[in-house]
Design an enzyme around this catalytic site. Structure first.
Site, mmCIF file in Angstrom:
data_model
loop_
_atom_site.group_PDB
_atom_site.id
_atom_site.type_symbol
_atom_site.label_atom_id
_atom_site.label_comp_id
_atom_site.label_asym_id
_atom_site.label_seq_id
_atom_site.Cartn_x
_atom_site.Cartn_y
_atom_site.Cartn_z
ATOM 1 N N ASP A 97 -4.679 21.527 15.290
ATOM 2 C CA ASP A 97 -4.710 20.624 16.448
ATOM 3 C C ASP A 97 -3.636 20.993 17.461
ATOM 4 O OD1 ASP A 97 -5.598 18.500 17.978
ATOM 5 O OD2 ASP A 97 -4.344 17.021 16.961
ATOM 6 N N CYS A 121 -26.027 11.603 7.297
ATOM 7 C CA CYS A 121 -25.881 10.299 7.961
ATOM 8 C C CYS A 121 -27.185 9.517 7.959
ATOM 9 C CB CYS A 121 -25.403 10.482 9.404
ATOM 10 S SG CYS A 121 -23.654 10.901 9.553
ATOM 11 N N CYS A 180 -21.048 3.296 12.533
ATOM 12 C CA CYS A 180 -19.901 3.664 13.364
ATOM 13 C C CYS A 180 -20.143 3.316 14.825
ATOM 14 C CB CYS A 180 -19.592 5.152 13.210
ATOM 15 S SG CYS A 180 -20.959 6.262 13.641
ATOM 16 N N CYS A 182 -17.834 0.042 16.924
ATOM 17 C CA CYS A 182 -16.834 0.463 17.910
ATOM 18 C C CYS A 182 -16.516 -0.673 18.881
ATOM 19 C CB CYS A 182 -17.339 1.678 18.678
ATOM 20 S SG CYS A 182 -16.162 2.268 19.917
ATOM 21 N N CYS A 185 -12.490 5.058 24.355
ATOM 22 C CA CYS A 185 -12.022 5.052 22.961
ATOM 23 C C CYS A 185 -10.593 4.517 22.871
ATOM 24 C CB CYS A 185 -12.097 6.475 22.409
ATOM 25 S SG CYS A 185 -11.491 6.635 20.720
ATOM 26 N N CYS A 204 -7.268 3.928 16.432
ATOM 27 C CA CYS A 204 -8.277 2.985 15.947
ATOM 28 C C CYS A 204 -9.048 3.644 14.820
ATOM 29 C CB CYS A 204 -9.224 2.598 17.085
ATOM 30 S SG CYS A 204 -10.560 1.482 16.602
ATOM 31 N N CYS A 241 -14.382 3.078 13.207
ATOM 32 C CA CYS A 241 -15.583 3.863 12.909
ATOM 33 C C CYS A 241 -15.469 4.588 11.573
ATOM 34 C CB CYS A 241 -15.877 4.849 14.039
ATOM 35 S SG CYS A 241 -14.621 6.133 14.285
ATOM 36 N N CYS A 261 -17.547 3.492 7.686
ATOM 37 C CA CYS A 261 -18.419 4.571 7.211
ATOM 38 C C CYS A 261 -18.575 4.540 5.692
ATOM 39 C CB CYS A 261 -17.859 5.922 7.640
ATOM 40 S SG CYS A 261 -18.842 7.329 7.071
#
Length: 367
Positions: free
Chosen positions: A147, A201, A207, A211, A227, A254, A257, A261
C-alpha cells in the site's frame, strides 16, 4: 532490474513450496504468484478516475499510468509475489462491534488501525523474506511494496489467487474473509504462476445494503467520495454535511461492509502481537479521545497508521461524532452536557477546519 539467478534455481521443483513455507514462518497467511498483465482492470480504473470517484486522492490520477503496468513502476519485473496477512484478532467480537456503533459516546476506530501500522509490519517482513530468497537462490532483482506505491494491489492479488473481488470491491477469501493486509514483491524471476480463485458472493449484497452512506453504488462499484473510510482518513477538508449524520460515532474508517460479510464470520484469526489493540482503542469514549492534546496524539499514535491523518483531521472526526451523540435521543442530558461543554471549551482556540465541525456539532441537537 536485471535477472541474475540461474534458470535451474528458479525451476527447482521444491522452490514454490519453500516460498510458501518461509512466508508462513514470517506471519504471512498466503503466498501466490502472478504476472504483470492487468487486462481490463486499467480501463476500469480510467473510468473510475474520469468519473471523479477518487475524490481528493489526486495521487491516484497522477500515477495512473504506473498503476496500469508494474513493469513501468519497476522495469524488469516479470512476476509479482503476492502475500496476505490477517489482522483479525482472536478476541475480535463482531456482535460487540455492532453494539458499539449503537452507543453514541463510544469512539469507533476501524479494526485494522487499532494496532501497529501495517505498512511497517509488512514492509519489514517482506524485506526479510526477500533476503531469505536471495540467500537460497542467489541475487535477483526485486522491490517490496505494501500500500505504498502506484500498484493495483487488489487486482494483482485477485489474479494471483489470494481471493476474489467482493461486491464491496475488497478482496475476499473463503478461509480469511477480507480482514487482511496485502503485500507484494516485484521480481525479475520467471516463477511459475498460480491460478485465480472462483467467486463466491453469489446473490448476496449485504455489504451494499449495510453501507451507511450507500458508497457501494452497484456491485463492484465504489464511490470513494461517499465512503466513511475516505471521509475520515483521505479527505483533507470539511466532511460534507450530507454525510455527517451517517458517520455516527465512526472516527477513523468504517468496517460495516466487512462486519456484515458472511465470509468474515469464519475467517481465521491472527496470532501476531503487532496488531494487538493499543491505548484502549477498542473501548475508548469520544470524551476520552477528545481530551488528548496534540502531543498526546503524536505520542500515543506513534507507530500507528492513525498518526498519518494528523491531529486536525482527528479532532474534525471526533467533533462530528460528538455532534451525533448530542443529537441522540437515547443519551441522557447529563452526558450531553459534558460533551457540549467540552466542545465549547475547545472552540475559541480551534483551527478553522475543526471550528466549523465543532459549531455544527453544538447545533446538531437542534437541527
Amino acid at each position: 532490474m536485471t535477472f541474475n539467478t540461474s534458470p535451474s534455481s528458479v525451476e527447482e521443483p521444491n522452490l514454490r513450496n519453500w516460498l510458501g513455507e518461509e512466508a508462513a514462518k514470517l506471519g504471512f497467511d498466503q503466498l501466490r504468484i502472478t504476472d504483470t498483465y492487468l487486462g481490463s482492470a486499467n480501463e476500469r480504473l480510467q473510468e473510475w478516475l474520469a468519473e471523479g470517484r477518487h475524490g481528493a486522492m489526486e495521487y491516484m490520477e497522477r500515477h495512473a499510468e504506473l498503476r496500469s503496468d508494474p513493469q513501468l513502476l519497476v522495469p524488469g519485473t516479470v512476476r509479482v509475489i503476492c502475500v496476505s496477512m490477517s489482522y483479525l484478532l482472536p478476541e475480535g467480537d463482531f456482535d460487540r462491534e455492532w453494539q458499539r456503533l449503537e452507543e453514541p459516546t463510544q469512539a469507533v476506530v476501524s479494526l485494522y488501525a487499532r494496532g501497529r501500522d501495517y505498512h511497517k509490519v509488512l514492509r519489514q517482513r517482506l524485506q526479510e523474506f526477500a533476503t531469505l530468497v536471495e540467500n537460497k537462490i542467489g541475487r535477483f532483482g526485486y522491490r517490496v511494496f505494501t500500500d505504498s506505491a502506484p500498484l493495483m494491489e487488489v487486482e494483482l492479488a485477485r489474479k494471483a489467487g489470494l481471493g476474489w473481488r467482493g461486491k464491496h470491491t475488497l478482496l475476499l477469501n473463503r478461509n480469511y474473509g477480507s480482514m487482511f493486509f496485502l503485500g507484494e514483491i516485484l521480481v525479475d524471476m520467471p516463477l511459475p504462476l498460480d491460478e485465480e480463485q472462483e467467486e463466491h458472493c453469489g446473490t448476496c449484497q449485504a455489504c451494499m445494503d449495510v453501507c451507511p452512506t450507500q458508497a457501494i453504488t452497484a456491485p463492484y462499484q465504489l464511490d470513494a467520495r461517499r465512503c466513511i473510510s475516505y471521509l475520515t482518513i483521505e479527505n483533507p477538508g470539511e466532511i460534507p454535511v450530507e454525510f455527517r449524520r451517517a458517520m455516527g460515532n465512526r472516527i477513523y474508517g468504517c468496517d460495516d461492509c466487512q462486519l456484515i460479510c458472511p465470509w468474515n464470520k469464519f475467517a481465521k484469526r491472527t496470532l501476531l502481537s503487532d496488531f494487538a489493540e493499543r491505548h484502549g482503542l477498542g473501548h475508548a469514549t469520544l470524551l476520552q479521545l477528545w481530551s488528548w492534546s496534540e502531543s498526546d496524539f503524536d505520542k500515543r499514535h506513534e507507530g500507528s497508521a492513525i498518526r498519518r491523518i494528523g491531529y486536525l483531521r482527528w479532532r474534525r472526526n471526533l467533533a462530528v461524532a460528538m455532534g451525533n451523540a448530542l443529537a441522540s435521543p437515547e443519551l441522557p442530558e447529563s452526558e450531553k452536557d459534558l460533551i457540549r461543554q467540552a466542545l465549547q471549551d475547545a472552540l475559541p482556540s480551534a483551527q478553522p477546519l475543526v471550528a466549523e465541525h465543532i459549531e455544527w456539532a453544538i447545533s446538531a441537537a437542534h437541527s
